[in-house]
Design an enzyme around this catalytic site. Sequence first.
Site, mmCIF file in Angstrom:
data_model
loop_
_atom_site.group_PDB
_atom_site.id
_atom_site.type_symbol
_atom_site.label_atom_id
_atom_site.label_comp_id
_atom_site.label_asym_id
_atom_site.label_seq_id
_atom_site.Cartn_x
_atom_site.Cartn_y
_atom_site.Cartn_z
ATOM 1 N N GLY A 38 0.812 -1.215 0.000
ATOM 2 C CA GLY A 38 0.000 0.000 0.000
ATOM 3 C C GLY A 38 0.842 1.259 0.000
ATOM 4 O O GLY A 38 0.493 2.258 -0.639
ATOM 5 N N ASP A 39 1.969 1.236 0.700
ATOM 6 C CA ASP A 39 2.886 2.369 0.730
ATOM 7 C C ASP A 39 3.370 2.699 -0.679
ATOM 8 O O ASP A 39 3.367 3.859 -1.105
ATOM 9 C CB ASP A 39 4.059 2.039 1.653
ATOM 10 C CG ASP A 39 5.144 3.105 1.647
ATOM 11 O OD1 ASP A 39 4.821 4.289 1.871
ATOM 12 O OD2 ASP A 39 6.318 2.751 1.434
ATOM 13 N N ALA A 40 3.782 1.681 -1.423
ATOM 14 C CA ALA A 40 4.282 1.882 -2.787
ATOM 15 C C ALA A 40 3.183 2.390 -3.708
ATOM 16 O O ALA A 40 3.396 3.324 -4.490
ATOM 17 C CB ALA A 40 4.870 0.577 -3.315
#
Length: 150
Positions: A38-40
């Site tokens: 999700g961060d990416a």
Amino acid sequence: MSNIDGNGTHGEELNTWFPYPPSRAAKLIPPIVLAYIGDAIYEVAIRQYLISKANLRPNQLHRTATGLVSAKAQSMIITELDAVLTEEEREVVRQGRNAKSGSTPKNADVLEYRHATALECLVGYLYYTNQQERMAELIGKGIEFMINKP
């Protein structure tokens, strides 16, 4: 690679355009792993948003992106989004917020960091459950909130 439906896929949970599906259904992936992807995805979405704007220089792009992907910004966004989340999404956020990352935040307090992880977990979950429209809607609301916040 494990599979659920016998064809090496997770049925509706597979992003068919992506060649490497997760090894298990999204509900079985640990929240911290969902936050990892999700961060990416969130950072790419922010960069795409910024590039869609006219006349931004690389240094300006970087400074603006850093402000939108910081733990502080993500914490404020997930708090703002709570009112529009479904019960399922709130449960994913709760699990992400309570996940033990094993690392210490560098530029945020622990609460901001946990809320940021919750947002990233939600983005990862929506991505792996093939809910890209919902994911784009929520990220868009978050960007709008941050751009227009008092």
